[in-house]
Design a protein around this motif. Sequence first.
Motif, PDB file in Angstrom:
ATOM      1  N   LYS A  83       4.003 -24.630 -38.005  1.00 37.33           N
ATOM      2  CA  LYS A  83       3.797 -26.061 -37.737  1.00 37.33           C
ATOM      3  C   LYS A  83       5.147 -26.758 -37.522  1.00 37.33           C
ATOM      4  N   ARG A  84       6.117 -26.454 -38.373  1.00 36.98           N
ATOM      5  CA  ARG A  84       7.454 -27.078 -38.213  1.00 36.98           C
ATOM      6  C   ARG A  84       8.060 -26.737 -36.853  1.00 36.98           C
ATOM      7  N   ASP A  85       7.682 -25.585 -36.322  1.00 40.06           N
ATOM      8  CA  ASP A  85       8.228 -25.171 -35.027  1.00 40.06           C
ATOM      9  C   ASP A  85       7.471 -25.805 -33.852  1.00 40.06           C
ATOM     10  N   GLY A  86       6.461 -26.608 -34.146  1.00 42.97           N
ATOM     11  CA  GLY A  86       5.745 -27.279 -33.055  1.00 42.97           C
ATOM     12  C   GLY A  86       4.590 -26.469 -32.495  1.00 42.97           C
ATOM     13  N   VAL A  87       4.101 -25.486 -33.268  1.00 41.13           N
ATOM     14  CA  VAL A  87       2.931 -24.738 -32.815  1.00 41.13           C
ATOM     15  C   VAL A  87       1.687 -25.554 -33.167  1.00 41.13           C
ATOM     16  N   ARG A  88       0.806 -25.715 -32.181  1.00 39.92           N
ATOM     17  CA  ARG A  88      -0.408 -26.517 -32.409  1.00 39.92           C
ATOM     18  C   ARG A  88      -1.639 -25.632 -32.566  1.00 39.92           C
ATOM     19  N   TYR A  89      -1.582 -24.464 -31.931  1.00 41.05           N
ATOM     20  CA  TYR A  89      -2.709 -23.527 -32.047  1.00 41.05           C
ATOM     21  C   TYR A  89      -2.128 -22.159 -32.393  1.00 41.05           C
ATOM     22  N   LEU A  90      -2.640 -21.584 -33.489  1.00 41.52           N
ATOM     23  CA  LEU A  90      -2.031 -20.353 -34.020  1.00 41.52           C
ATOM     24  C   LEU A  90      -3.121 -19.331 -34.326  1.00 41.52           C
ATOM     25  N   GLU A  91      -2.981 -18.136 -33.773  1.00 37.72           N
ATOM     26  CA  GLU A  91      -3.858 -17.042 -34.199  1.00 37.72           C
ATOM     27  C   GLU A  91      -3.031 -16.070 -35.017  1.00 37.72           C
ATOM     28  N   LEU A  92      -3.347 -15.993 -36.293  1.00 33.91           N
ATOM     29  CA  LEU A  92      -2.687 -15.036 -37.186  1.00 33.91           C
ATOM     30  C   LEU A  92      -3.528 -13.771 -37.227  1.00 33.91           C
ATOM     31  N   ARG A  93      -2.851 -12.650 -37.471  1.00 35.01           N
ATOM     32  CA  ARG A  93      -3.581 -11.390 -37.631  1.00 35.01           C
ATOM     33  C   ARG A  93      -3.063 -10.678 -38.862  1.00 35.01           C
ATOM     34  N   SER A  94      -3.927  -9.928 -39.531  1.00 34.09           N
ATOM     35  CA  SER A  94      -3.468  -9.160 -40.687  1.00 34.09           C
ATOM     36  C   SER A  94      -4.431  -8.019 -40.967  1.00 34.09           C
ATOM     37  N   THR A  95      -3.880  -6.956 -41.560  1.00 32.13           N
ATOM     38  CA  THR A  95      -4.652  -5.752 -41.848  1.00 32.13           C
ATOM     39  C   THR A  95      -5.257  -5.861 -43.244  1.00 32.13           C
ATOM     40  N   PRO A  96      -6.581  -5.937 -43.361  1.00 37.11           N
ATOM     41  CA  PRO A  96      -7.176  -5.991 -44.696  1.00 37.11           C
ATOM     42  C   PRO A  96      -6.790  -4.754 -45.507  1.00 37.11           C
ATOM     43  N   LYS A  97      -6.372  -4.972 -46.750  1.00 39.57           N
ATOM     44  CA  LYS A  97      -6.001  -3.856 -47.621  1.00 39.57           C
ATOM     45  C   LYS A  97      -6.445  -4.176 -49.042  1.00 39.57           C
ATOM     46  N   SER A  98      -6.546  -3.127 -49.866  1.00 43.37           N
ATOM     47  CA  SER A  98      -6.836  -3.357 -51.275  1.00 43.37           C
ATOM     48  C   SER A  98      -5.530  -3.729 -51.951  1.00 43.37           C
ATOM     49  N   LEU A  99      -5.507  -4.903 -52.565  1.00 39.76           N
ATOM     50  CA  LEU A  99      -4.337  -5.296 -53.359  1.00 39.76           C
ATOM     51  C   LEU A  99      -4.763  -5.317 -54.823  1.00 39.76           C
ATOM     52  N   GLU A 100      -3.836  -5.644 -55.710  1.00 39.63           N
ATOM     53  CA  GLU A 100      -4.189  -5.662 -57.140  1.00 39.63           C
ATOM     54  C   GLU A 100      -5.360  -6.610 -57.361  1.00 39.63           C
ATOM     55  N   GLY A 101      -6.418  -6.106 -57.926  1.00 40.77           N
ATOM     56  CA  GLY A 101      -7.575  -6.952 -58.262  1.00 40.77           C
ATOM     57  C   GLY A 101      -8.414  -7.361 -57.066  1.00 40.77           C
ATOM     58  N   ASP A 103     -10.414  -5.957 -53.200  1.00 43.32           N
ATOM     59  CA  ASP A 103     -10.653  -4.953 -52.162  1.00 43.32           C
ATOM     60  C   ASP A 103     -10.443  -5.606 -50.786  1.00 43.32           C
ATOM     61  N   MET A 104     -10.801  -4.893 -49.736  1.00 44.77           N
ATOM     62  CA  MET A 104     -10.540  -5.430 -48.390  1.00 44.77           C
ATOM     63  C   MET A 104     -11.331  -6.714 -48.142  1.00 44.77           C
ATOM     64  N   ASP A 105     -12.536  -6.774 -48.697  1.00 51.00           N
ATOM     65  CA  ASP A 105     -13.339  -7.990 -48.543  1.00 51.00           C
ATOM     66  C   ASP A 105     -12.613  -9.169 -49.201  1.00 51.00           C
ATOM     67  N   GLY A 106     -12.072  -8.927 -50.393  1.00 47.75           N
ATOM     68  CA  GLY A 106     -11.332  -9.975 -51.101  1.00 47.75           C
ATOM     69  C   GLY A 106     -10.091 -10.403 -50.323  1.00 47.75           C
ATOM     70  N   TYR A 107      -9.471  -9.446 -49.646  1.00 50.21           N
ATOM     71  CA  TYR A 107      -8.279  -9.751 -48.833  1.00 50.21           C
ATOM     72  C   TYR A 107      -8.656 -10.752 -47.736  1.00 50.21           C
ATOM     73  N   VAL A 108      -9.766 -10.436 -47.035  1.00 49.53           N
ATOM     74  CA  VAL A 108     -10.166 -11.306 -45.919  1.00 49.53           C
ATOM     75  C   VAL A 108     -10.534 -12.687 -46.452  1.00 49.53           C
ATOM     76  N   SER A 109     -11.277 -12.688 -47.556  1.00 55.24           N
ATOM     77  CA  SER A 109     -11.696 -13.978 -48.103  1.00 55.24           C
ATOM     78  C   SER A 109     -10.484 -14.803 -48.552  1.00 55.24           C
ATOM     79  N   THR A 110      -9.464 -14.137 -49.100  1.00 54.13           N
ATOM     80  CA  THR A 110      -8.253 -14.857 -49.522  1.00 54.13           C
ATOM     81  C   THR A 110      -7.517 -15.447 -48.317  1.00 54.13           C
ATOM     82  N   VAL A 111      -7.398 -14.652 -47.249  1.00 47.08           N
ATOM     83  CA  VAL A 111      -6.701 -15.166 -46.055  1.00 47.08           C
ATOM     84  C   VAL A 111      -7.464 -16.364 -45.486  1.00 47.08           C
ATOM     85  N   VAL A 112      -8.801 -16.242 -45.422  1.00 46.02           N
ATOM     86  CA  VAL A 112      -9.594 -17.333 -44.850  1.00 46.02           C
ATOM     87  C   VAL A 112      -9.422 -18.607 -45.687  1.00 46.02           C
ATOM     88  N   SER A 113      -9.478 -18.461 -47.014  1.00 40.49           N
ATOM     89  CA  SER A 113      -9.364 -19.701 -47.802  1.00 40.49           C
ATOM     90  C   SER A 113      -7.936 -20.245 -47.770  1.00 40.49           C
TER      91      SER A 113
END
Length: 320
Positions: A83-101, A103-113
């Motif tokens: 945003k500071r760089d003046g981007v108005r539309y951003l598509e982020l990408r990331s590889t779902p992985k199991s992190l501490e506590g 699973d991959m579903d939790g990863y996606v849900s965390t990124v979305v929230s």
Amino acid sequence: LTWAKNLAKTELHAHINGSIGMPDLRKLADLKGVHLPAEIALPGSAGFSLDDVFALFSKTIYSVVRDAQALQFVVEHVVAAFKRDGVRYLELRSTPKSLEGMDMDGYVSTVVSAISKAMSENETIRVKFLLSVDRRHDPETASTIVSLAIKYANLFPSIVVGVDVCGNPACGGIKHLVPSLSRLKLDAPTLKLVIHFAEIETPPEEDELLTILSLNPDRLGHCTFVPDHIMATMRARKIPIEICLSSNVVGGTVNSFEAHHLKQLWDSGYPRECLILCTDDVGIFCSDLSNEYVIARRVLGVSREVMEEWAQLVCDKYAR
Ligand code: 5GP
């Protein structure tokens, strides 16, 4: 640089864990009590290569981004920086992985929230999410990620918009992923499929490139070593290309900005709205999107007005 900062920009190729700046990563490491070496080899060091980029993820960045809180921190800081760089539309990408506590579903849900929260705090930017499949994933993992993309796109259609295929291209092809990627196209035709394509010189077999094209990808990333006849097909089909100038030059797959294929594509009449400047991993390559516009202007030898028109074309086509 001011003219480029002031452009309303569209970023379509940004890996979440590659977009966190080193100072923010260090701040996060301190918060989480993770020790990072005082010197981290970054681009610019002698002989830095694409393999070193992948080592940075596995050895350094993932040693810090280990749980939901860390992932949330990264997403929020990455969105604020774009945003500071003046981007108005951003598509982020990331590889779902199991992190501490989680699973991959939790990863996606965390990124979305985290994206939802970041957008509410940064009102001028709209942010979407593509789930990445790593080419080293086995077919089962790829299938799980495709199912997660479909599930979360149904739950959060304004945030989850597709699937990416990424990962170290030196580790082999993607034919084993074809059934999952085909299922995405069949079961969720409105979701986008974006694929890293011909990124390194060691032959991706022609057969492999044709297989990827047969999946009808919505966009292709890099496209550095595409044989002429395949590029002609891409041009006829107007397949959008995510152009990552600094990533390619600093990552060592292209010798210089002047030798970058952007110039050739531009001069060949590849539709301009199908050439999209992107950062790839701004945290690693240390060049924000405004700087990519500055580099592109120099390499193409065009006026600011042409750059402004180009940015507008890209925005009109992709910012949904
Ligand atoms: P993440 O998916 O963890 O948010 O972002 C880092 C991952 O993105 C890396 O592990 C790698 O799989 C992928 N990635 C980042 N940069 C590149 C790149 O330049 N080329 C390819 N093929 N993959 C990349």
